[in-house]
Design a protein around this motif. Structure first.
Motif, PDB file in Angstrom:
ATOM      1  N   LEU A 213       1.022 -13.889 -14.551  1.00  0.00           N
ATOM      2  CA  LEU A 213       0.604 -12.543 -14.974  1.00  0.00           C
ATOM      3  C   LEU A 213       0.209 -11.659 -13.792  1.00  0.00           C
ATOM      4  N   THR A 214      -0.066 -12.258 -12.627  1.00  0.00           N
ATOM      5  CA  THR A 214      -0.497 -11.452 -11.483  1.00  0.00           C
ATOM      6  C   THR A 214       0.601 -11.321 -10.438  1.00  0.00           C
ATOM      7  N   SER A 215       1.818 -11.763 -10.782  1.00  0.00           N
ATOM      8  CA  SER A 215       2.932 -11.519  -9.859  1.00  0.00           C
ATOM      9  C   SER A 215       3.169 -10.014  -9.765  1.00  0.00           C
ATOM     10  N   ALA A 216       3.805  -9.604  -8.676  1.00  0.00           N
ATOM     11  CA  ALA A 216       3.986  -8.163  -8.447  1.00  0.00           C
ATOM     12  C   ALA A 216       4.713  -7.499  -9.606  1.00  0.00           C
ATOM     13  N   SER A 217       5.797  -8.127 -10.095  1.00  0.00           N
ATOM     14  CA  SER A 217       6.582  -7.492 -11.164  1.00  0.00           C
ATOM     15  C   SER A 217       5.793  -7.462 -12.476  1.00  0.00           C
ATOM     16  N   ALA A 218       5.021  -8.520 -12.752  1.00  0.00           N
ATOM     17  CA  ALA A 218       4.232  -8.531 -13.988  1.00  0.00           C
ATOM     18  C   ALA A 218       3.156  -7.458 -13.943  1.00  0.00           C
ATOM     19  N   ARG A 219       2.498  -7.345 -12.781  1.00  0.00           N
ATOM     20  CA  ARG A 219       1.439  -6.333 -12.655  1.00  0.00           C
ATOM     21  C   ARG A 219       2.021  -4.935 -12.816  1.00  0.00           C
ATOM     22  N   HIS A 220       3.183  -4.726 -12.204  1.00  0.00           N
ATOM     23  CA  HIS A 220       3.822  -3.417 -12.322  1.00  0.00           C
ATOM     24  C   HIS A 220       4.186  -3.120 -13.774  1.00  0.00           C
ATOM     25  N   ALA A 221       4.723  -4.143 -14.461  1.00  0.00           N
ATOM     26  CA  ALA A 221       5.099  -3.954 -15.875  1.00  0.00           C
ATOM     27  C   ALA A 221       3.881  -3.594 -16.716  1.00  0.00           C
ATOM     28  N   LEU A 222       2.774  -4.261 -16.448  1.00  0.00           N
ATOM     29  CA  LEU A 222       1.549  -3.970 -17.208  1.00  0.00           C
ATOM     30  C   LEU A 222       1.063  -2.548 -16.925  1.00  0.00           C
ATOM     31  N   GLU A 223       1.194  -2.126 -15.666  1.00  0.00           N
ATOM     32  CA  GLU A 223       0.778  -0.764 -15.319  1.00  0.00           C
ATOM     33  C   GLU A 223       1.628   0.271 -16.049  1.00  0.00           C
ATOM     34  N   VAL A 224       2.954   0.027 -16.060  1.00  0.00           N
ATOM     35  CA  VAL A 224       3.852   0.975 -16.743  1.00  0.00           C
ATOM     36  C   VAL A 224       3.497   1.035 -18.230  1.00  0.00           C
ATOM     37  N   THR A 225       3.338  -0.138 -18.848  1.00  0.00           N
ATOM     38  CA  THR A 225       2.969  -0.170 -20.265  1.00  0.00           C
ATOM     39  C   THR A 225       1.674   0.592 -20.505  1.00  0.00           C
TER      40      THR A 225
ATOM     41  N   LEU B  20      14.871  -0.933 -15.546  1.00  0.00           N
ATOM     42  CA  LEU B  20      14.926  -1.132 -14.105  1.00  0.00           C
ATOM     43  C   LEU B  20      13.712  -1.957 -13.676  1.00  0.00           C
ATOM     44  N   VAL B  21      13.976  -3.194 -13.258  1.00  0.00           N
ATOM     45  CA  VAL B  21      12.892  -4.112 -12.888  1.00  0.00           C
ATOM     46  C   VAL B  21      12.085  -3.511 -11.740  1.00  0.00           C
ATOM     47  N   GLY B  22      10.763  -3.525 -11.886  1.00  0.00           N
ATOM     48  CA  GLY B  22       9.894  -2.993 -10.839  1.00  0.00           C
ATOM     49  C   GLY B  22       9.794  -1.478 -10.858  1.00  0.00           C
ATOM     50  N   LYS B  23      10.535  -0.827 -11.767  1.00  0.00           N
ATOM     51  CA  LYS B  23      10.434   0.635 -11.868  1.00  0.00           C
ATOM     52  C   LYS B  23      10.025   1.063 -13.268  1.00  0.00           C
ATOM     53  N   THR B  24      10.957   0.878 -14.228  1.00  0.00           N
ATOM     54  CA  THR B  24      10.657   1.322 -15.585  1.00  0.00           C
ATOM     55  C   THR B  24      10.449   0.132 -16.519  1.00  0.00           C
ATOM     56  N   GLN B  25      10.245  -1.055 -15.971  1.00  0.00           N
ATOM     57  CA  GLN B  25      10.082  -2.219 -16.834  1.00  0.00           C
ATOM     58  C   GLN B  25       8.660  -2.276 -17.401  1.00  0.00           C
ATOM     59  N   THR B  26       8.577  -2.319 -18.745  1.00  0.00           N
ATOM     60  CA  THR B  26       7.273  -2.454 -19.389  1.00  0.00           C
ATOM     61  C   THR B  26       6.993  -3.934 -19.644  1.00  0.00           C
TER      62      THR B  26
ATOM     63  N   THR C 206       6.796  -5.543 -22.500  1.00  0.00           N
ATOM     64  CA  THR C 206       7.702  -6.143 -23.484  1.00  0.00           C
ATOM     65  C   THR C 206       9.093  -6.356 -22.884  1.00  0.00           C
ATOM     66  N   LEU C 207       9.533  -5.413 -22.037  1.00  0.00           N
ATOM     67  CA  LEU C 207      10.828  -5.576 -21.376  1.00  0.00           C
ATOM     68  C   LEU C 207      10.775  -6.736 -20.383  1.00  0.00           C
ATOM     69  N   PHE C 208       9.604  -6.940 -19.777  1.00  0.00           N
ATOM     70  CA  PHE C 208       9.396  -8.058 -18.864  1.00  0.00           C
ATOM     71  C   PHE C 208       9.604  -9.387 -19.593  1.00  0.00           C
ATOM     72  N   VAL C 209       9.034  -9.483 -20.820  1.00  0.00           N
ATOM     73  CA  VAL C 209       9.181 -10.708 -21.614  1.00  0.00           C
ATOM     74  C   VAL C 209      10.662 -11.019 -21.816  1.00  0.00           C
TER      75      VAL C 209
ATOM     76  N   TYR D 164       6.626 -16.605 -21.454  1.00  0.00           N
ATOM     77  CA  TYR D 164       5.601 -17.096 -22.367  1.00  0.00           C
ATOM     78  C   TYR D 164       4.229 -16.526 -22.003  1.00  0.00           C
ATOM     79  N   ALA D 165       3.926 -16.497 -20.699  1.00  0.00           N
ATOM     80  CA  ALA D 165       2.606 -16.013 -20.276  1.00  0.00           C
ATOM     81  C   ALA D 165       2.393 -14.573 -20.722  1.00  0.00           C
ATOM     82  N   MET D 166       3.402 -13.708 -20.482  1.00  0.00           N
ATOM     83  CA  MET D 166       3.268 -12.306 -20.866  1.00  0.00           C
ATOM     84  C   MET D 166       3.237 -12.170 -22.386  1.00  0.00           C
ATOM     85  N   ALA D 167       4.067 -12.970 -23.094  1.00  0.00           N
ATOM     86  CA  ALA D 167       4.089 -12.908 -24.562  1.00  0.00           C
ATOM     87  C   ALA D 167       2.728 -13.268 -25.134  1.00  0.00           C
ATOM     88  N   VAL D 168       2.128 -14.327 -24.569  1.00  0.00           N
ATOM     89  CA  VAL D 168       0.813 -14.747 -25.070  1.00  0.00           C
ATOM     90  C   VAL D 168      -0.250 -13.699 -24.726  1.00  0.00           C
TER      91      VAL D 168
END
Lengths: 266, 280
Positions: free
Chosen positions: A45-57, A216-222, A224-227, A240-244
């Motif tokens: 959940l704290t990987s760069a792409s996951a954090r970015h996705a959470l920020e976008v969401t 777009l991964v790392g740009k417009t990925q939310t 749910t799109l990350f999952v 699974y981590a993001m889904a949970v």
């Protein structure tokens, strides 16, 4: 009133259906996610792409909730307190977003703001990018959660009636004062309920955002799109981590709603 | 509502004015609301219909009757009807158990009913795949199968009928049932002749909403269906793949069919409500 045996059978069917469809799948995914402890989950959940996705969401959801709260209260006051030609049409129109497929919403926005349309091209010339960018995602989210605040606030407005507001006007209150001091306190629980519902819908939106974001991964990925993207790329632990995490937020939102609901009547 | 306005200068003391924000304010409000809804909702939806019909009826018709589109629409309709039927029966049954039965864990059961509404749809699909996917611990693999898509649709539509029927059942007067029982009516007869007619409007409304949701669902089906044309591809997934391949005309044509179906369900619901109000 079924007999003791009949009652037991009905109960078994109801419990069995909910277990098979809801409880067991949810339990299994939680168990699998935490099979190796909380460490890997936190890491995913704290990987760069996951954090970015959470920020976008988060940013899309906040803007959508604010927009729908303002328009929802305004529309509710308009529809409940006033009579004007076309009111019933407006009333019916407001419910439409709940019945429209999210993919159709996404396509609709592409057809208005996409690069192939005159308006979209004009906007692009002036440096405004809607599709494959945050504005489009906000518009999509606003669309799908549009009536949620309105539909909670309108019945309460109807129920509390006009007398207290009239009394406030009689005593010389301005429209803004009457709204802030009389109307707002009366609708506050319904408003909170509607805001929470809108937030849940905004955080969880997938289809409409999938179409307009370009994913777009790392740009417009939310989130749910990350999952979806992680799952398709066989990164099951991250999916699974993001889904949970999203499910935990959903459960939290449900708890808040259950806390708010009984207070509406009082 | 009549608004009385008095000129403050007329009397010795200024009479407080009973103001209703009408007139210019109302006009402004209506104008604002109409333009907001037009920009956010109406214009985009109109753009779909315009795109679908822009090249004439023939192009529209051939776009929705390509073998792939027709198969997707047919599957969507059949699954929607099946899901609606299952929800009508099981949803009513669950509502009954929640209202008329008492057992430990009932409150938890009542609380989790709303979960499908709060859970993101993509998570719903993923959750079902965990138990009913290729790595199923119960050896029940529904991935890439129509039954899997149906399970996903049942998941997201679960609360509609339950939450429509439950309040009506709570309000239902038990005296009629007791009277029928004292007159010797069988339990099933009581349910069929007394309870069911009272629940019917709520069941119908919940079922209609479940149907509307089932034919438009996308997120929950996308992972579990595997998007196999002619097999598991529902209309919304078909629209998505047409958008991805830049065929917006075909996507808009199928979208128009879904839009019309959604509109029909909404109108039917409104008609039902008006009928219910008139009856009451």
């Amino acid at each position: 009133m079924p007999s003791r045996g009949g009652r037991g059978a009905l109960r078994a069917v109801a419990v069995g259906y909910l277990l098979a469809l809801l409880a067991l799948p949810l339990g299994l995914i939680c168990w699998r996610t935490f099979a190796n402890g909380a460490g890997p989950v936190w890491h995913a959940l704290t990987s760069a792409s996951a954090r970015h996705a959470l920020e976008v969401t988060g940013s899309v959801a906040v803007v959508a909730v604010v927009a729908n709260t303002l328009s929802g209260v305004g529309l509710a006051v308009l529809l409940v307190r006033h009579r004007f030609p076309g009111r019933r049409l407006l009333d019916a129109l407001v419910d439409l977003p709940l019945a429209v497929s999210p993919v159709v919403v996404g396509l609709a926005l592409i057809l208005v703001y996409g690069r192939t349309t005159g308006f979209g091209a004009w906007l692009a010339e002036h440096g405004v990018k809607v599709i494959f960018a945050l504005p489009g995602m906000v518009l999509a989210t606003v669309f799908v959660s549009l009536p949620l605040v309105l539909r909670e606030v309108a019945p309460v407005l109807e129920e509390v009636g006009i007398e207290q507001e009239q009394a406030a006007w009689t005593l010389g209150a301005s429209a803004a004062q009457a709204f802030r001091r009389v109307t707002l306190p009366a609708i506050r629980w319904a408003l909170a309920y509607g805001v929470v519902l809108t937030l849940a819908r905004a955080l969880g939106e997938y289809g409409a955002v999938a179409v307009v974001s370009g994913r777009l991964v790392g740009k417009t990925q939310t989130a749910t799109l990350f999952v979806e993207e992680r799952y398709q790329n066989f990164d099951q632990p991250a999916a699974y981590a993001m889904a949970v995490a999203l499910a935990a937020v959903a459960v939290g939102i449900l708890l808040v709603i259950n806390l708010l609901r009984p207070r509406e009547g009082s | 509502m009549t608004a009385t306005t008095a000129d403050p200068a007329a009397g010795p003391r200024p009479t407080p004015r009973l103001r209703r924000p009408g007139g210019a304010g109302l006009g402004l409000g209506v104008g604002l609301a109409t333009s907001y809804l037009s920009v956010v909702v109406l214009l985009p939806l109109a753009a779909i219909v315009a795109r679908a019909s822009g090249h004439g009826w023939g192009r529209f018709w051939s776009a929705v009757t390509t073998p792939e589109a027709a198969a997707a629409l047919r599957l969507t309709l059949v699954l929607g009807l099946l899901v609606a039927a299952v929800n009508a029966v099981v949803g009513t049954l669950i509502a009954w158990v929640l209202v008329r039965d008492e057992f430990p864990g009932k409150r938890v059961m009542d609380a989790i009913i709303d979960l499908p509404f709060a859970l993101p749809t993509i998570v719903a699909g993923l959750v079902l795949l965990a138990l009913y996917g290729t790595t199923s611990p119960v050896h029940l693999n529904l991935a890439y199968a129509r039954t899997g898509v149906m399970a996903a649709l049942l998941f997201v539509t679960l609360p509609f009928v339950v939450r429509a029927v439950q309040p009506v059942l709570i309000e239902l007067d038990r005296e009629m049932e007791e009277a029928a029982a004292s007159l010797g009516a069988e339990r099933f007869t009581i349910f069929r002749r007394i309870v069911l007619p009272n629940l019917l409007p709520a069941i119908a409304a919940g079922t209609a909403l479940a149907f509307a949701r089932a034919i438009s669902e996308f997120g929950a089906t996308v992972l579990i269906s595997g998007n196999l044309p002619f097999k598991t591809e529902v209309a919304s997934v078909q629209i998505f793949s047409q958008i991805e391949s830049d065929n917006t005309l075909a996507a808009a044509a199928v979208s128009t069919v879904l839009l019309l179906a959604a509109l029909a369900v909404l109108l039917a619901l409104q008609a039902m409500q008006r009928l219910g109000v008139r009856r009451a």
